[in-house]
Design a protein around this motif. Sequence first.
Motif, PDB file in Angstrom:
ATOM      1  N   PRO A 166       0.904  -1.248  -0.018  1.00  0.00           N
ATOM      2  CA  PRO A 166       0.099  -0.068  -0.124  1.00  0.00           C
ATOM      3  C   PRO A 166       0.772   1.532  -0.078  1.00  0.00           C
ATOM      4  O   PRO A 166       0.195   2.265  -0.438  1.00  0.00           O
ATOM      5  CB  PRO A 166      -0.763  -0.132   1.223  1.00  0.00           C
ATOM      6  CG  PRO A 166       0.112  -0.919   2.139  1.00  0.00           C
ATOM      7  CD  PRO A 166       0.699  -1.922   1.305  1.00  0.00           C
ATOM      8  N   GLY A 190       1.778   1.686  -3.792  1.00  0.00           N
ATOM      9  CA  GLY A 190       0.444   1.614  -4.713  1.00  0.00           C
ATOM     10  C   GLY A 190       0.634   0.448  -5.825  1.00  0.00           C
ATOM     11  O   GLY A 190      -0.006   0.652  -6.862  1.00  0.00           O
ATOM     12  N   TYR A 191       0.990  -0.754  -5.573  1.00  0.00           N
ATOM     13  CA  TYR A 191       1.192  -1.778  -6.643  1.00  0.00           C
ATOM     14  C   TYR A 191       1.141  -3.169  -5.786  1.00  0.00           C
ATOM     15  O   TYR A 191       0.917  -3.183  -4.572  1.00  0.00           O
ATOM     16  CB  TYR A 191       2.508  -1.923  -7.289  1.00  0.00           C
ATOM     17  CG  TYR A 191       2.828  -0.766  -8.149  1.00  0.00           C
ATOM     18  CD1 TYR A 191       2.425  -0.887  -9.500  1.00  0.00           C
ATOM     19  CD2 TYR A 191       3.636   0.393  -7.668  1.00  0.00           C
ATOM     20  CE1 TYR A 191       2.743   0.172 -10.204  1.00  0.00           C
ATOM     21  CE2 TYR A 191       3.959   1.499  -8.632  1.00  0.00           C
ATOM     22  CZ  TYR A 191       3.549   1.339  -9.991  1.00  0.00           C
ATOM     23  OH  TYR A 191       3.630   2.290 -10.802  1.00  0.00           O
ATOM     24  N   ARG A 241       2.440   7.949   0.210  1.00  0.00           N
ATOM     25  CA  ARG A 241       1.088   8.461  -0.592  1.00  0.00           C
ATOM     26  C   ARG A 241      -0.105   7.517  -0.428  1.00  0.00           C
ATOM     27  O   ARG A 241      -1.148   7.541  -0.949  1.00  0.00           O
ATOM     28  CB  ARG A 241       1.546   8.304  -2.095  1.00  0.00           C
ATOM     29  CG  ARG A 241       2.490   9.003  -2.642  1.00  0.00           C
ATOM     30  CD  ARG A 241       2.780   8.996  -4.055  1.00  0.00           C
ATOM     31  NE  ARG A 241       1.786   9.085  -4.858  1.00  0.00           N
ATOM     32  CZ  ARG A 241       1.807   8.849  -6.244  1.00  0.00           C
ATOM     33  NH1 ARG A 241       2.854   8.025  -6.665  1.00  0.00           N
ATOM     34  NH2 ARG A 241       0.564   8.871  -7.131  1.00  0.00           N
ATOM     35  N   ILE A 242      -0.026   6.785   0.908  1.00  0.00           N
ATOM     36  CA  ILE A 242      -0.764   5.742   1.050  1.00  0.00           C
ATOM     37  C   ILE A 242      -2.495   6.135   1.344  1.00  0.00           C
ATOM     38  O   ILE A 242      -3.256   5.556   1.106  1.00  0.00           O
ATOM     39  CB  ILE A 242      -0.465   4.931   2.272  1.00  0.00           C
ATOM     40  CG1 ILE A 242      -1.162   3.664   2.436  1.00  0.00           C
ATOM     41  CG2 ILE A 242      -0.570   5.611   3.505  1.00  0.00           C
ATOM     42  CD1 ILE A 242      -0.657   2.579   3.364  1.00  0.00           C
ATOM     43  N   ASP A 281      -2.218   8.448 -10.207  1.00  0.00           N
ATOM     44  CA  ASP A 281      -2.282   7.040 -10.608  1.00  0.00           C
ATOM     45  C   ASP A 281      -2.042   6.081  -9.509  1.00  0.00           C
ATOM     46  O   ASP A 281      -1.761   4.743  -9.902  1.00  0.00           O
ATOM     47  CB  ASP A 281      -1.258   6.746 -11.754  1.00  0.00           C
ATOM     48  CG  ASP A 281       0.141   7.119 -11.165  1.00  0.00           C
ATOM     49  OD1 ASP A 281       0.442   7.558 -10.173  1.00  0.00           O
ATOM     50  OD2 ASP A 281       1.207   6.850 -11.861  1.00  0.00           O
ATOM     51  N   PHE A 282      -2.263   6.696  -8.308  1.00  0.00           N
ATOM     52  CA  PHE A 282      -1.903   5.768  -7.104  1.00  0.00           C
ATOM     53  C   PHE A 282      -3.314   4.729  -6.771  1.00  0.00           C
ATOM     54  O   PHE A 282      -4.373   5.232  -6.589  1.00  0.00           O
ATOM     55  CB  PHE A 282      -1.232   6.528  -5.956  1.00  0.00           C
ATOM     56  CG  PHE A 282      -0.776   5.983  -4.844  1.00  0.00           C
ATOM     57  CD1 PHE A 282       0.454   5.585  -4.852  1.00  0.00           C
ATOM     58  CD2 PHE A 282      -1.509   5.508  -3.719  1.00  0.00           C
ATOM     59  CE1 PHE A 282       1.084   5.053  -3.926  1.00  0.00           C
ATOM     60  CE2 PHE A 282      -0.925   5.091  -2.627  1.00  0.00           C
ATOM     61  CZ  PHE A 282       0.522   4.475  -2.631  1.00  0.00           C
ATOM     62  N   LEU A 283      -2.695   3.433  -6.566  1.00  0.00           N
ATOM     63  CA  LEU A 283      -3.828   2.518  -6.237  1.00  0.00           C
ATOM     64  C   LEU A 283      -4.199   2.928  -4.672  1.00  0.00           C
ATOM     65  O   LEU A 283      -3.364   2.869  -3.632  1.00  0.00           O
ATOM     66  CB  LEU A 283      -3.164   1.023  -6.001  1.00  0.00           C
ATOM     67  CG  LEU A 283      -3.897  -0.147  -6.179  1.00  0.00           C
ATOM     68  CD1 LEU A 283      -4.413  -0.163  -7.615  1.00  0.00           C
ATOM     69  CD2 LEU A 283      -3.195  -1.365  -5.828  1.00  0.00           C
ATOM     70  N   TYR A 324      -5.681   2.601  -1.106  1.00  0.00           N
ATOM     71  CA  TYR A 324      -5.499   1.668  -0.063  1.00  0.00           C
ATOM     72  C   TYR A 324      -6.952   1.366   0.184  1.00  0.00           C
ATOM     73  O   TYR A 324      -7.802   2.165   0.680  1.00  0.00           O
ATOM     74  CB  TYR A 324      -4.825   1.856   1.050  1.00  0.00           C
ATOM     75  CG  TYR A 324      -4.748   1.028   2.082  1.00  0.00           C
ATOM     76  CD1 TYR A 324      -4.280  -0.360   2.090  1.00  0.00           C
ATOM     77  CD2 TYR A 324      -4.923   1.673   3.380  1.00  0.00           C
ATOM     78  CE1 TYR A 324      -4.193  -1.097   3.327  1.00  0.00           C
ATOM     79  CE2 TYR A 324      -4.961   0.599   4.696  1.00  0.00           C
ATOM     80  CZ  TYR A 324      -4.397  -0.665   4.431  1.00  0.00           C
ATOM     81  OH  TYR A 324      -4.495  -1.504   5.514  1.00  0.00           O
TER      82      TYR A 324
END
Lengths: 499, 256
Positions: free
Chosen positions: A208, A211-212, A362-363, B152-154, B156
């Motif tokens: 997390p 981000g991958y 950036r979580i 573009d960040f996944l 959480y």
Amino acid sequence: MQLLPQRSLPLALGALVLALSVGARGGDTPDRWWAPGEGRVLPAVLDYDNANGTLRTLVVGGPLKTKGHPFFEPLGPNGRACVTCHQPADAMSLSVASAQRQWERTGGKDPLFAAIDGSNCPTLPQQKRESHSLLLERGLFRIERPWPVRSFNGKPVTPDFTIEVVRDPNGCNSGVYGPAAGRISVYRRPRPVANMKYLLAVGFPYDPKQGYALPLDPDDGKPQSGNLMADNRAGNLRLQMEDAGSSHLGMLKRLTPAQRKRLQDFELRVFTAMQVSKAGGAVDSGGAKAGPARLRDSAPGALGSIGEPVWSEFKGWESIPPEEAARLTPEQLAFRQSVARGAKVFRDKTFLITDTAGINSRIGFGNPVRNSCVFCHNMSQMGNDVAPGQVDLGTTTLPFADPWADLPLFKVTCTGRPHPHYGRVIYTYDPGFALTSGKCADVGKITLQSMRGLSARAPYFSNGLAKDLRGVVDYYERRYSIGYTEQEKQDLVNLMSVL
Amino acid sequence: MKRLAVLAALYGCGSTQAAEAGDLVRFVACPVYRDTDSGKKSGCWLGDDRDTGMRWDVSQSPYKPDWNYAMLVEGRPSTDAAKPCGAPTLDPVRTSRLDTPCVQHMIPAEGFTGRKFVLPRRNIAPLSVTRPVPAGPYAERVFPVYFEFDKDFLVYQYDDWLVDNAVTWIRAAKPKRLIVTGFAATEPQVVSGVTLAERPEVAGERAEAIAETLRRLLPGIVMDVRSEPSAQPTDDAEADGLPWQSQRRVEIRALF
């Protein structure tokens, strides 16, 4: 240039006390220092005293004959073996007290002080103690990273930052060294080679913080934990061994498959933790369930918040029954209660975490976010991060890092997006994970430390900024203005002393 | 602005009108952190809509604000009238971090409790938990994944859950190939006096971020990666009825 900080005297006295303690164990007792190629037998259960009690190391399936074993034999021309920097008495890491003791015993001739990384820089006069001050005062080894960045599998990465040397007190970031020469020198503590199943455990399929999904192990295709090395440059044990072999051991050849197999087999069988507290007694007594056997027997990778709470091994010491209390001295009773309180403070005392990459960016937890120590130290039994643990506590980066005149200082300039907290220009002693990922946003991130066997391996943090356990608590207090009471600080210190 | 007008017509009132339950609200503001303490992650995030003078509780966003930067807020007033953070709640809501610097602002709890953290619905199980195999029959299907504004960040406990569900289905269904398409909401819109438009290249960045995650989770799968620097809103339930959120997406299309 200050090469001999004033802290050397107390540390030297500490080493002397330690040496006397060893001597008190009896003249025939093998020395606590494991030198390469001795051919000793590593027992299945091995105890070593330290200032806070007794550390126990367990070798599953032991004892182990070390003669000819690649962990214990010198594999390269500098005479070092893996065990040189991963000592059983030091929780399979290396304490600064042990480094000082070896200097005194050998006049600096021990392979530990090899010029390649056991000195501040190979270009310095190696016979002089001050040329090894970073190792002798803070337990730091020189780590050389390529520039431009290469990721853990050797793949080139185009960094989104430039790096300049602001200050080079040791000469290892200029001349034939330094970014211009493609060789960045940073200085770090060795991480323990023990309790490895926890460091390799994967709890969830995603990272997390990045981000991958987790990257895949190039050897077996399985997700990697990301918790092995300070800068996550080696994602599996093979890569870590090869990195260590070619750098710290100075190997001219690659490890053979047979050597790698034996090393990996050994590393997965070693468990270490405090077994007995001087102040509180056995950590698996009176209702407590800690110690290395518990580590050996527990399943790794569980998240404390949804399973067994972190440090609940000491729950039995929260309310000690009168009949048990009657068997303890008042000091023992008070210490056990303090440890139990420390575990609760660790889990429950919340504070505002601010401007910390890996948590606040950036979580998406927000900046700030209210949480406690277990927010990151979340794995049951071990207190490392179930997710890959790259977090910037500020220990290596200004303005949060303490001033260290003897460490190199780098100026990092972000060429893409600015760093989410530091902005476009960052001053750092060690860019950390950014030297693996190539991302400016990762400057200063260091993989969370293992929390077991702390009493055996001071100092703490990747750059050894905390000389003792109180120093760890004090750093967090400085960094986050937590507001710990004096009692809470002592409770945390006592907790960490028995892990 | 034209796009915003169209969206407002499609999805209800914009932020310039009095917001009632069900209306869409969208504004830009510097975040205000209210330091409530009901345990971990219990602090409140508030934002003031300059156009209406309304202060909103935006804490329920999957992606929380950063007090150093302005945020884009998009949401709907909650039907729950409770104000644990001292302001009416937007839920569903999204906050996106913008690059505009803000002065850090924290206010005390002032008697408000905040919310005790509850694990959101969209959370994934540990790897040790076997995922149920989705029932067939399997046919062409699209799985959207959503993003913050211009990122573009996944996210959480949002995107990881969406991707996890998609991957579980794909593993069971074994499609011949995937088409991963990133979208970007590039048409400029004025929000709180600020003109906002996503960068066209974020469409490709999103597609590549999801493609890389899929390569790791589904090694060897055949995949085309595409980008569309424009996006129409959808009614997908996982966008929570927020049209702007639905535009900022990647679609994973499984083909047989």
